[in-house]
Design a protein around this motif. Structure first.
Motif, short mmCIF file in Angstrom:
data_model
loop_
_atom_site.label_atom_id
_atom_site.label_comp_id
_atom_site.label_asym_id
_atom_site.label_seq_id
_atom_site.Cartn_x
_atom_site.Cartn_y
_atom_site.Cartn_z
N CYS A 43 66.77 53.34 36.72
CA CYS A 43 66.23 52.15 37.39
C CYS A 43 67.36 51.25 37.89
CB CYS A 43 65.32 51.39 36.44
SG CYS A 43 63.77 52.26 36.09
N GLY A 44 68.35 51.02 37.04
CA GLY A 44 69.48 50.21 37.45
C GLY A 44 70.28 50.86 38.56
N LYS A 88 68.54 50.49 41.93
CA LYS A 88 68.74 49.14 42.47
C LYS A 88 70.10 49.01 43.15
CE LYS A 88 65.94 46.49 39.14
NZ LYS A 88 66.01 45.46 38.07
N LYS A 89 71.10 49.60 42.53
CA LYS A 89 72.47 49.46 43.02
C LYS A 89 72.73 50.33 44.25
CE LYS A 89 77.27 49.79 41.38
NZ LYS A 89 78.14 50.15 40.22
N ILE A 103 70.32 52.19 46.36
CA ILE A 103 69.16 52.67 47.09
C ILE A 103 69.54 53.14 48.50
CG2 ILE A 103 68.56 50.34 47.88
CD1 ILE A 103 66.20 53.37 47.14
N VAL A 146 60.70 49.05 40.22
CA VAL A 146 61.99 49.07 40.91
C VAL A 146 61.84 49.65 42.30
CG1 VAL A 146 64.28 50.16 40.91
CG2 VAL A 146 63.40 49.10 38.83
N ASP A 182 60.49 47.04 44.39
CA ASP A 182 61.48 45.99 44.66
C ASP A 182 62.44 46.38 45.78
OD1 ASP A 182 60.41 44.35 42.72
OD2 ASP A 182 61.92 44.82 41.20
N VAL A 183 62.86 47.64 45.77
CA VAL A 183 63.83 48.09 46.78
C VAL A 183 63.15 48.61 48.04
CG1 VAL A 183 65.54 48.63 45.01
CG2 VAL A 183 64.02 50.45 45.83
#
Length: 296
Positions: free
Chosen positions: A197-198, A201-202, A204, A255, A258-259
């Motif tokens: 998930c992290g 986010k970083k 994508i 996530v 979000d992205v």
């Protein structure tokens, strides 16, 4: 809001080889993947599905399926192995382009023997070897883009030199976004100690394609303690259904929202050998679960 189309791969039916007595026929795979509610597939090992585009197109259309990716693999530190992939690419890419599939998934060689667990390559790369490894992925990606007009997605994999987040970060830093993207497999990412998930986010912008599976932490710990091969760990269901493992799929969905992820998410639940009656109910339950959490 993420816009995701959910597919499944031959791997989820225990398809690891073009021909194998322990594998179901491609007709069974296609029938069951469609009946389980998926809309798209990967090609799997070259030669398992029909390699004639017209034949495969009819088979897919009759089941309302489409092809989204091919898969190739090699030892990225061995020129002969790389050349074997490059020689095969014209035929593979011609097929997938006729059927509208844009992704070529690249699997790095494992440093352990798939079936014995024996270490067959150095686990740790020198700085020079790491540079060579990354350069070769970039070279293949450039060929895939320039010669075939497709997208190379490197697939981080268990027991390979593209396993940990540090490995993947090194690749991304050493290659251009136009030549190398990622097929992020969230189960393999968890196996390698990463936070999918992290990482999404970083990065994508480098992740146009996703594989869905989970990793059982208890089985992973037992595998490492007892020195199991990956193939043996697969028989213990180390790469388990999405709701059972280390990755929180509800968080993953949040996530992806979000992205603003737009694209395919293909289930690839490692099974081999797969009892003929097992893959279909697992595929159905997985599809239902993904729908429940809002993925696809």
């Amino acid at each position: 809001m993420a816009q995701i189309e959910v597919g499944n791969a031959p791997d989820s039916w225990g398809i690891w080889f073009p021909k194998n007595d322990r594998q179901v026929s491609y007709h069974v795979f296609l029938d069951e993947v469609a009946a389980a509610g998926y809309s798209c597939i990967e090609l799997g090992p070259w030669g398992y599905l029909p390699t004639n585009a017209s034949v495969l197109e009819v088979e897919l259309a009759s089941r309302n399926l489409k092809l989204v990716a091919s898969t190739v693999g090699c030892n990225l530190l061995e020129e002969e192995s790389i050349e074997s992939v490059l020689v095969q690419l014209p035929e593979i890419t011609a097929l997938q382009k006729e059927l509208g599939a844009k992704f070529v998934v690249l699997l790095p060689a494992m440093f352990t023997d798939l079936f014995t667990g024996e270490v067959v390559l150095n686990k740790t790369l020198s700085d020079e070897e790491r540079d060579q490894f990354n350069r070769n992925i970039g070279r293949i990606g450039r060929i895939v883009r320039e010669q075939y007009g497709l997208v190379l997605t490197a697939h981080p994999h268990v027991d390979s030199h593209l396993e940990t987040e540090a490995d993947i970060e090194s690749l991304l830093a050493a290659t251009s976004a136009e030549d190398v993207s990622l097929c992020l497999d969230v189960g393999h990412h968890a196996y390698g100690g990463g936070d999918a998930c992290g990482f999404i986010k970083k990065h994508i912008g480098r992740i146009p394609y996703i594989h869905l599976k989970n990793c059982d932490a208890d089985i992973l710990a037992q595998m490492r303690k007892e020195g199991w091969s990956f193939a043996h760990a697969v028989t213990k269901n180390i790469m388990c259904e999405p709701w059972r493992g280390m990755v929180d799929f509800k968080q993953l969905k949040a996530v992806l929202d979000d992205v603003g992820y737009q694209g395919y998410a293909v289930v690839e639940q490692d099974m081999y050998p797969a009892p003929p009656a097992r893959p279909f109910p697992v595929a159905c339950d997985t599809r239902n679960y993904l729908s429940e959490v809002g993925i696809g």
